[in-house]
Design an enzyme around this catalytic site. Structure first.
Site, PDB file in Angstrom:
ATOM      1  N   ASN A  32       0.962  -1.255  -0.151  1.00  0.00           N
ATOM      2  CA  ASN A  32       0.028   0.089  -0.034  1.00  0.00           C
ATOM      3  C   ASN A  32       0.978   1.207  -0.069  1.00  0.00           C
ATOM      4  O   ASN A  32       2.043   1.052   0.214  1.00  0.00           O
ATOM      5  CB  ASN A  32      -0.990   0.007   1.234  1.00  0.00           C
ATOM      6  CG  ASN A  32      -0.275   0.047   2.627  1.00  0.00           C
ATOM      7  OD1 ASN A  32       0.389   1.061   2.957  1.00  0.00           O
ATOM      8  ND2 ASN A  32      -0.489  -1.131   3.386  1.00  0.00           N
TER       9      ASN A  32
ATOM     10  N   ASP B  71      -4.602  -6.299   5.181  1.00  0.00           N
ATOM     11  CA  ASP B  71      -5.714  -6.967   5.780  1.00  0.00           C
ATOM     12  C   ASP B  71      -5.686  -8.455   5.190  1.00  0.00           C
ATOM     13  O   ASP B  71      -6.359  -9.298   5.609  1.00  0.00           O
ATOM     14  CB  ASP B  71      -7.092  -6.353   5.491  1.00  0.00           C
ATOM     15  CG  ASP B  71      -7.232  -5.224   6.369  1.00  0.00           C
ATOM     16  OD1 ASP B  71      -6.757  -5.215   7.709  1.00  0.00           O
ATOM     17  OD2 ASP B  71      -7.672  -4.135   5.884  1.00  0.00           O
TER      18      ASP B  71
ATOM     19  N   LYS C 158       8.945 -16.920 -10.467  1.00  0.00           N
ATOM     20  CA  LYS C 158       8.030 -15.827 -10.840  1.00  0.00           C
ATOM     21  C   LYS C 158       7.013 -16.263 -11.600  1.00  0.00           C
ATOM     22  O   LYS C 158       7.167 -17.352 -12.400  1.00  0.00           O
ATOM     23  CB  LYS C 158       8.988 -15.034 -11.843  1.00  0.00           C
ATOM     24  CG  LYS C 158       8.490 -13.869 -12.346  1.00  0.00           C
ATOM     25  CD  LYS C 158       9.474 -12.894 -13.239  1.00  0.00           C
ATOM     26  CE  LYS C 158       8.792 -12.043 -14.023  1.00  0.00           C
ATOM     27  NZ  LYS C 158       9.231 -11.884 -15.405  1.00  0.00           N
TER      28      LYS C 158
ATOM     29  N   PHE D 132      -5.015   3.628  14.319  1.00  0.00           N
ATOM     30  CA  PHE D 132      -5.150   4.693  13.371  1.00  0.00           C
ATOM     31  C   PHE D 132      -6.391   4.236  12.568  1.00  0.00           C
ATOM     32  O   PHE D 132      -6.417   2.814  11.987  1.00  0.00           O
ATOM     33  CB  PHE D 132      -4.112   4.855  12.549  1.00  0.00           C
ATOM     34  CG  PHE D 132      -2.908   5.980  13.117  1.00  0.00           C
ATOM     35  CD1 PHE D 132      -2.366   5.548  14.377  1.00  0.00           C
ATOM     36  CD2 PHE D 132      -2.795   7.057  12.469  1.00  0.00           C
ATOM     37  CE1 PHE D 132      -1.502   6.617  14.867  1.00  0.00           C
ATOM     38  CE2 PHE D 132      -2.014   7.925  12.912  1.00  0.00           C
ATOM     39  CZ  PHE D 132      -1.344   7.814  13.995  1.00  0.00           C
TER      40      PHE D 132
ATOM     41  N   LYS E 293     -11.703  -3.570  18.801  1.00  0.00           N
ATOM     42  CA  LYS E 293     -10.499  -3.574  19.134  1.00  0.00           C
ATOM     43  C   LYS E 293      -9.829  -3.165  20.450  1.00  0.00           C
ATOM     44  O   LYS E 293      -8.703  -2.956  20.992  1.00  0.00           O
ATOM     45  CB  LYS E 293      -9.346  -2.889  17.995  1.00  0.00           C
ATOM     46  CG  LYS E 293      -9.652  -3.272  16.630  1.00  0.00           C
ATOM     47  CD  LYS E 293      -8.682  -2.797  15.621  1.00  0.00           C
ATOM     48  CE  LYS E 293      -9.226  -2.937  14.225  1.00  0.00           C
ATOM     49  NZ  LYS E 293      -7.954  -3.052  13.342  1.00  0.00           N
TER      50      LYS E 293
HETATM   51  N1  CTP Z   1      -4.419  -3.233  12.117  1.00  0.00           N
HETATM   52  C1  CTP Z   1      -3.773  -4.346  12.820  1.00  0.00           C
HETATM   53  N2  CTP Z   1      -3.660  -5.377  12.285  1.00  0.00           N
HETATM   54  C2  CTP Z   1      -4.231  -5.683  11.028  1.00  0.00           C
HETATM   55  C3  CTP Z   1      -4.958  -4.573  10.349  1.00  0.00           C
HETATM   56  C4  CTP Z   1      -5.122  -3.259  10.975  1.00  0.00           C
HETATM   57  O1  CTP Z   1      -3.428  -4.044  14.007  1.00  0.00           O
HETATM   58  N3  CTP Z   1      -4.267  -6.739  10.394  1.00  0.00           N
HETATM   59  C5  CTP Z   1      -4.491  -2.090  12.891  1.00  0.00           C
HETATM   60  C6  CTP Z   1      -3.994  -0.741  11.987  1.00  0.00           C
HETATM   61  O2  CTP Z   1      -2.659  -0.443  12.211  1.00  0.00           O
HETATM   62  C7  CTP Z   1      -4.718   0.358  12.389  1.00  0.00           C
HETATM   63  C8  CTP Z   1      -6.009  -0.099  12.933  1.00  0.00           C
HETATM   64  O3  CTP Z   1      -5.912  -1.467  13.066  1.00  0.00           O
HETATM   65  O4  CTP Z   1      -4.317   0.923  13.800  1.00  0.00           O
HETATM   66  C9  CTP Z   1      -7.107   0.144  12.102  1.00  0.00           C
HETATM   67  O5  CTP Z   1      -6.758  -0.315  10.727  1.00  0.00           O
HETATM   68  P1  CTP Z   1      -7.742   0.102   9.329  1.00  0.00           P
HETATM   69  O6  CTP Z   1      -7.055  -0.790   8.446  1.00  0.00           O
HETATM   70  O7  CTP Z   1      -8.473   1.296   9.203  1.00  0.00           O
HETATM   71  O8  CTP Z   1      -8.931  -0.912   9.685  1.00  0.00           O
HETATM   72  P2  CTP Z   1      -9.463  -2.243   9.662  1.00  0.00           P
HETATM   73  O9  CTP Z   1      -9.653  -2.546  11.151  1.00  0.00           O
HETATM   74  O10 CTP Z   1      -8.188  -3.102   9.129  1.00  0.00           O
HETATM   75  O11 CTP Z   1     -10.732  -2.286   8.786  1.00  0.00           O
HETATM   76  P3  CTP Z   1     -11.048  -1.982   7.571  1.00  0.00           P
HETATM   77  O12 CTP Z   1      -9.524  -2.195   6.585  1.00  0.00           O
HETATM   78  O13 CTP Z   1     -12.182  -2.885   6.882  1.00  0.00           O
HETATM   79  O14 CTP Z   1     -11.378  -0.597   7.317  1.00  0.00           O
END
Ligand code: CTP
Length: 398
Positions: free
Chosen positions: A209, A278, A288, A322, A340
């Site tokens: 990302n 995620d 490859k 965040f 969380k």
């Molecule tokens: N986070 C985490 N572990 C993951 C994904 C996210 O600890 N596998 C943490 C991020 O570092 C951030 C928070 O969760 O502090 C929220 O992340 P975000 O991507 O905005 O939300 P998600 O809970 O992943 O939900 P979505 O992607 O559906 O918005």
């Protein structure tokens, strides 16, 4: 960064004296007021005119400079300074200071000052390792004098070893640390994550990302300056970590999760600013992936939610998340706080101008457990970090 700060820069006679001009430039660029005092030996390496031009102030080289008000100028400068930086600091000057000698403009001004002193030693490796030098440094450190450890590498004399002047950024970090007066995170252990994660598809490709890591690195820097003992776990990022921060580099979400779990136990604060993937490819191809069909179907599986997993035995630890949202921002963020078990959520929308990944500014909204929102105006990521840490400090007091 150094607005309203008054620094006396002492230059002593070593080949690294020319690097001190670079340091002076950087300090002036960051709004410090700098006055320079040089020893006779330093003047043999670099002309005082260089420092006079860069500092915009007459350079002190003589204890009795007629043109600068006679014999008390060293007292005036000693009172004026918030910090003394001796760069480069030779073994000779360090030895003189360790023994309270005041035989030139630099050592006399220094002895007359109550300001903190930061030495940036630079010398031949045998001089640096000499027990007499080491004893002098130890004695000064025990008295509260600060030192920037020199680098190991090629020296001007052609030898290789310890003694090369530390890098400019490292010296600037040490100056920031010495000048920082807000120490409300002293004694606190803070774990910060930053950057993206890279989930490998094959030996040459990954899913990632656009996170730059800037926000997490800024948070780690400010937390360290405020006295915290900071560990920064970062995914792939170009950012340079603040010198006082322990940096652990990872690539994947699984590696980041493991690194966090390994260090979580003794922490007072966890700040998850990393943009953790995620989903990750179910299988990583050994070779490859070659193109053949028109479309390629990737099978992805969920990664572990690090923050959610850390909530299990959270105790008194403060957890900050965040939230990156482009619609229903507040509603979605409040749900994440509950899911969380967070103490604080930092919401930002990367589609807003001045917010998001790559820039040096951010527009964040701080949301607490009760869902109360505090939308902050656009500000630098360093200033936003301070506002987030202010909230963390307040939470620790409740
Ligand atoms: N986070 C985490 N572990 C993951 C994904 C996210 O600890 N596998 C943490 C991020 O570092 C951030 C928070 O969760 O502090 C929220 O992340 P975000 O991507 O905005 O939300 P998600 O809970 O992943 O939900 P979505 O992607 O559906 O918005």
């Amino acid at each position: 960064m150094f607005k309203d700060k008054q620094i006396v820069l002492g230059v002593t006679g070593g080949i690294a004296a020319y690097k001190s001009a670079e340091l002076l430039r950087a300090l002036v660029k960051q709004s410090a007021a700098v006055r320079v005092v040089m020893t006779d030996a330093a003047c043999k390496f670099v002309s005082p005119l260089t420092f006079e031009t860069l500092s915009g102030h007459t350079v002190l080289t003589d204890l009795f400079p007629d043109e600068m008000g006679g014999g008390t100028v060293h007292i005036d400068w000693a009172r004026w300074s918030h910090l003394f930086v001796i760069c480069p600091a030779t073994a000779n000057t360090i030895a003189k200071v360790a023994h309270g000698l005041a035989d030139n403009a630099l050592t006399t001004t220094l002895l007359a000052s109550k300001a903190p002193v930061l030495f940036c030693p630079a010398m031949n490796k045998e001089m640096y390792l000499n027990r007499l030098y080491q004893e002098n440094q130890k004695k000064l450190q025990a008295l509260g004098y600060l030192f920037v450890t020199p680098d190991e590498g090629e020296l001007a004399c052609g030898e290789t070893g310890w003694g090369r002047l530390a890098g400019l950024e490292e010296i600037l970090d040490a100056i920031s640390m010495a000048l920082s007066t807000q120490k409300d995170l002293q004694g606190k252990r803070i774990l910060v994550t930053a950057g993206p994660t890279h989930e490998p598809l094959d030996p040459v490709r990954f899913l990632g990302n656009r996170s730059s890591g800037k926000m997490g690195f800024a948070l780690a820097r400010r937390a360290a300056l405020r006295g915290g003992s900071v560990t920064l776990i970062s995914g792939p990022s170009e950012q340079r970590a603040f010198s006082g921060v322990e940096l652990i580099k990872v690539n994947t979400a699984a590696e980041m999760a493991q690194a966090v779990f390994d260090r979580l136990k003794d922490q007072d604060v966890l700040i998850m600013s990393a943009a953790v993937a995620d989903y990750t490819p179910e299988k990583v191809a050994k070779h490859k992936i070659k193109k053949n069909e028109d479309a390629l179907l990737l099978h992805l599986r969920r990664t572990e939610d690090i923050l959610a997993a850390c909530a299990k035995d959270k105790g008194h630890r403060i957890h900050v998340g965040f939230s990156l949202e482009t619609e229903h921002e507040v509603e979605n963020s409040i749900k994440k706080i509950r899911d969380k078990k967070l103490d604080l959520m930092v919401l930002n929308n990367p589609l807003e101008s001045g917010a998001g990944f790559a820039g040096d500014t951010n527009i964040v909204t701080l949301i607490d457990q009760q869902g109360t929102c505090d939308r902050l105006p656009k500000m630098s990521k360093l200033n936003a970090s301070d506002r987030i840490l202010d909230s963390v400090v307040a939470l620790m007091k409740t």
